[in-house]
Design an enzyme around this catalytic site. Sequence first.
Site, PDB file in Angstrom:
ATOM      1  N   GLY A 135       0.837  -1.199   0.000  1.00 53.73           N
ATOM      2  CA  GLY A 135       0.000   0.000   0.000  1.00 53.73           C
ATOM      3  C   GLY A 135       0.868   1.243   0.000  1.00 53.73           C
ATOM      4  N   MET A 150      -1.597  15.371  -8.939  1.00 49.72           N
ATOM      5  CA  MET A 150      -2.896  15.862  -9.375  1.00 49.72           C
ATOM      6  C   MET A 150      -4.010  15.412  -8.426  1.00 49.72           C
ATOM      7  SD  MET A 150      -2.290  14.956 -13.367  1.00 49.72           S
ATOM      8  CE  MET A 150      -3.696  15.665 -14.176  1.00 49.72           C
ATOM      9  N   GLU A 179      -4.515   7.661  -1.254  1.00 53.53           N
ATOM     10  CA  GLU A 179      -3.549   8.522  -1.970  1.00 53.53           C
ATOM     11  C   GLU A 179      -2.311   8.806  -1.116  1.00 53.53           C
ATOM     12  OE1 GLU A 179      -4.242   9.741  -5.375  1.00 53.53           O
ATOM     13  OE2 GLU A 179      -5.455   7.989  -4.921  1.00 53.53           O
TER      14      GLU A 179
HETATM   15  C1  FAD Z   1     -11.820   3.771   0.984  1.00 51.18           C
HETATM   16  C2  FAD Z   1     -10.488   3.508   0.381  1.00 51.18           C
HETATM   17  C3  FAD Z   1     -10.294   3.770  -0.972  1.00 51.18           C
HETATM   18  C4  FAD Z   1      -9.075   3.487  -1.580  1.00 51.18           C
HETATM   19  N1  FAD Z   1      -8.937   3.687  -2.924  1.00 51.18           N
HETATM   20  C5  FAD Z   1      -7.808   3.247  -3.545  1.00 51.18           C
HETATM   21  C6  FAD Z   1      -7.699   3.268  -4.984  1.00 51.18           C
HETATM   22  O1  FAD Z   1      -8.587   3.742  -5.706  1.00 51.18           O
HETATM   23  N2  FAD Z   1      -6.588   2.718  -5.542  1.00 51.18           N
HETATM   24  C7  FAD Z   1      -5.577   2.180  -4.803  1.00 51.18           C
HETATM   25  O2  FAD Z   1      -4.600   1.691  -5.372  1.00 51.18           O
HETATM   26  N3  FAD Z   1      -5.640   2.161  -3.444  1.00 51.18           N
HETATM   27  C8  FAD Z   1      -6.723   2.671  -2.803  1.00 51.18           C
HETATM   28  N4  FAD Z   1      -6.810   2.610  -1.423  1.00 51.18           N
HETATM   29  C9  FAD Z   1      -5.724   2.069  -0.651  1.00 51.18           C
HETATM   30  C10 FAD Z   1      -4.910   3.125   0.086  1.00 51.18           C
HETATM   31  O3  FAD Z   1      -4.221   3.948  -0.846  1.00 51.18           O
HETATM   32  C11 FAD Z   1      -3.974   2.400   1.055  1.00 51.18           C
HETATM   33  O4  FAD Z   1      -4.778   1.818   2.066  1.00 51.18           O
HETATM   34  C12 FAD Z   1      -2.952   3.336   1.651  1.00 51.18           C
HETATM   35  O5  FAD Z   1      -2.028   3.721   0.674  1.00 51.18           O
HETATM   36  C13 FAD Z   1      -2.188   2.671   2.820  1.00 51.18           C
HETATM   37  O6  FAD Z   1      -1.670   1.440   2.431  1.00 51.18           O
HETATM   38  P1  FAD Z   1      -1.907   0.138   3.348  1.00 51.18           P
HETATM   39  O7  FAD Z   1      -3.352   0.060   3.617  1.00 51.18           O
HETATM   40  O8  FAD Z   1      -1.259  -1.029   2.685  1.00 51.18           O
HETATM   41  O9  FAD Z   1      -1.177   0.464   4.698  1.00 51.18           O
HETATM   42  P2  FAD Z   1       0.352   0.202   5.079  1.00 51.18           P
HETATM   43  O10 FAD Z   1       1.246   0.639   3.984  1.00 51.18           O
HETATM   44  O11 FAD Z   1       0.469  -1.218   5.528  1.00 51.18           O
HETATM   45  O12 FAD Z   1       0.522   1.186   6.308  1.00 51.18           O
HETATM   46  C14 FAD Z   1       0.028   0.886   7.611  1.00 51.18           C
HETATM   47  C15 FAD Z   1       0.434   2.036   8.535  1.00 51.18           C
HETATM   48  O13 FAD Z   1       1.874   2.197   8.541  1.00 51.18           O
HETATM   49  C16 FAD Z   1       2.241   3.529   8.191  1.00 51.18           C
HETATM   50  N5  FAD Z   1       3.472   3.493   7.393  1.00 51.18           N
HETATM   51  C17 FAD Z   1       3.718   2.741   6.293  1.00 51.18           C
HETATM   52  N6  FAD Z   1       4.954   2.985   5.809  1.00 51.18           N
HETATM   53  C18 FAD Z   1       5.493   3.946   6.621  1.00 51.18           C
HETATM   54  C19 FAD Z   1       6.754   4.626   6.662  1.00 51.18           C
HETATM   55  N7  FAD Z   1       7.692   4.387   5.754  1.00 51.18           N
HETATM   56  N8  FAD Z   1       6.952   5.539   7.634  1.00 51.18           N
HETATM   57  C20 FAD Z   1       5.994   5.805   8.555  1.00 51.18           C
HETATM   58  N9  FAD Z   1       4.801   5.183   8.587  1.00 51.18           N
HETATM   59  C21 FAD Z   1       4.553   4.265   7.636  1.00 51.18           C
HETATM   60  C22 FAD Z   1       1.070   4.048   7.383  1.00 51.18           C
HETATM   61  O14 FAD Z   1       0.996   5.449   7.414  1.00 51.18           O
HETATM   62  C23 FAD Z   1      -0.114   3.391   8.087  1.00 51.18           C
HETATM   63  O15 FAD Z   1      -0.459   4.152   9.194  1.00 51.18           O
HETATM   64  C24 FAD Z   1      -8.011   2.957  -0.800  1.00 51.18           C
HETATM   65  C25 FAD Z   1      -8.186   2.725   0.572  1.00 51.18           C
HETATM   66  C26 FAD Z   1      -9.397   2.991   1.164  1.00 51.18           C
HETATM   67  C27 FAD Z   1      -9.562   2.704   2.621  1.00 51.18           C
END
Ligand code: FAD
Length: 390
Positions: A125, A242, A367
Site C-alpha cells: 500500500g 494531481m 492517496e
Molecule cells: C476507501 C479507500 C479507498 C481506496 N482507494 C484506492 C484506490 O482507488 N486505488 C488504490 O490503489 N488504493 C486505494 N486505497 C488504498 C490506500 O491507498 C492504502 O490503504 C494506503 O495507501 C495505505 O496502504 P496500506 O493500507 O497497505 O497500509 P500500510 O502501507 O500497511 O501502512 C500501515 C500504517 O503504517 C504507516 N506506514 C507505512 N509505511 C510507513 C513509513 N515508511 N513511515 C511511517 N509510517 C509508515 C502508514 O501510514 C499506516 O499508518 C483505498 C483505501 C481505502 C480505505
Amino acid sequence: MIDFTLTENDQKLLGQVREEALVARKYARHYDENEHEFPPDRLPEADDFPNVYSHFKDRTADDTSMPVISMLVSAGQTWGDYSVRLQRGKGGLGNAALRASGTPEQQEKWGGLTLSMAITEPGCGSDPSKVQTTAVLDGDEWVLNGEKIFVTTGCRCEGVVLWATLDKSAGRAGIKSFLVEKDTPGFTVAHKEKKLGIRADDTAAFVFKDCRIPRENLLGGDESIPKESSGGFKGVLKTFNMTRPAVAAIGLGMARAALDFTRDQLREAGIEIEYGTRLQGQSAIVAKYLELEALTEAAELTILRAAWLSGESQPNNLEASVCKAKTGTVVRQVTQGCIDILGPLGVSREHLLEKWFRDVRITDIYEGTGEIQRMITARELLGYTRAELS
Ligand SMILES: Cc1cc2nc3c(=O)[nH]c(=O)nc-3n(C[C@H](O)[C@H](O)[C@H](O)COP(=O)(O)OP(=O)(O)OC[C@H]3O[C@@H](n4cnc5c(N)ncnc54)[C@H](O)[C@@H]3O)c2cc1C
C-alpha cells in the site's frame, strides 16, 4: 502573483453546486445505512437543474484557473455528501493516471471512459514499489496475474489503470501501468469492500487471472525497464500530484459541512459566532469554534496553492503532500471538535455530523497516508533522497 479571485461565472457555478449539494444531502443517510446499494447516476430532482458539468465545457486546456475551480467544486459537492450527486459525472482516479502516463493516442482512445486506479494489494500500500501483480509479455499480449484491493470506483468503472511489475527484482523500475477494460476475460470484481465511512462509495477488490490485454495497453508505450530505480515511477508521482489536492478538497467539503451545522445549532441555542472580538470577550465554545474555522481555512489555502501551481504548470510535489497531510489532520480535528461542542447532537444519527466524522477519516489514508505525506514533505524540505529517508 497568486490569485484566487473568482469570476462571476465561477461564483454562479459554486452557487449551483451548493444548491445541488443540499438536494444530495437528503439522500445521504439512506445510502450510508444501506451500504450494498449504489446511489443512482441521477437523482429525481436532477431535471430541475442545468447540468453542472456543462459549465466546464467552454473552458480550454490552457485555462490556468481550472485546477483551483475544480477543487472548490469538489469541496462544494462533498459539503452535501461524499458519494451522492444530483448527476454523477464521468471519470475517476484512473483518468488522472491516464492523463499523467498515457500517450496522446491512448488518452484519446480511453479518456471518455470512467477509469479506476489499482495500485494497492493485500501486501502493498504505502510502498507501491512492492507491487506483486505481474505483467508478462506473450507475443502481442500482456498476461496479467494478481490481486488488487480497495479500488475506488471499482464496481462502476469501465476500465482500470492497473499497476503491475515486469520484473520484481527491478523494484520501482519494473513497475508499469496498463489499461484493462472491464469486460476483459480473466478480470473479475471479487467483492465490494465494507467500510467505517464513505459507505455509499464504490470501493472494490479485483482479481486478475491470466488476463490477456493487447501489447499497446501499456500506458506510455515504453516497455523498457530503466536502470535508474526512479525512472519507471514518474507516472505514479505525477498522478499523485494531481489527485492529492483533489482528495484533500473532498475532505475539506465535509469539514465545512460540520462547521456550518455546528454554527447553526449554536445559533439555535442563542450563541452567535462573533468575529473581531478579543479572546477575553469570547465564550470557550465560540473560541473553540473559531479555532476550528481557522484550521479549515488554513487547510483550504494549502489545497488552493497546490492546485494553482498545477494550473501554472509549476512543480507541486511538495505542496500536494503538504495540503494532503494538513487537510487529513484538520478534517479529523474539525469534525471531532464539532462533536465536542455539540455533545449528544454530534453523535446522534438524527443528524449527519457523526457521519461526516466517519467519512473524513479516509482523507488521511488513501492517496498516501498522513505519515507518508509528512515523510515526502520532510524529504523535499530537507533535501533527503528516498534512500536517506523512507
Ligand atoms: C476507501 C479507500 C479507498 C481506496 N482507494 C484506492 C484506490 O482507488 N486505488 C488504490 O490503489 N488504493 C486505494 N486505497 C488504498 C490506500 O491507498 C492504502 O490503504 C494506503 O495507501 C495505505 O496502504 P496500506 O493500507 O497497505 O497500509 P500500510 O502501507 O500497511 O501502512 C500501515 C500504517 O503504517 C504507516 N506506514 C507505512 N509505511 C510507513 C513509513 N515508511 N513511515 C511511517 N509510517 C509508515 C502508514 O501510514 C499506516 O499508518 C483505498 C483505501 C481505502 C480505505
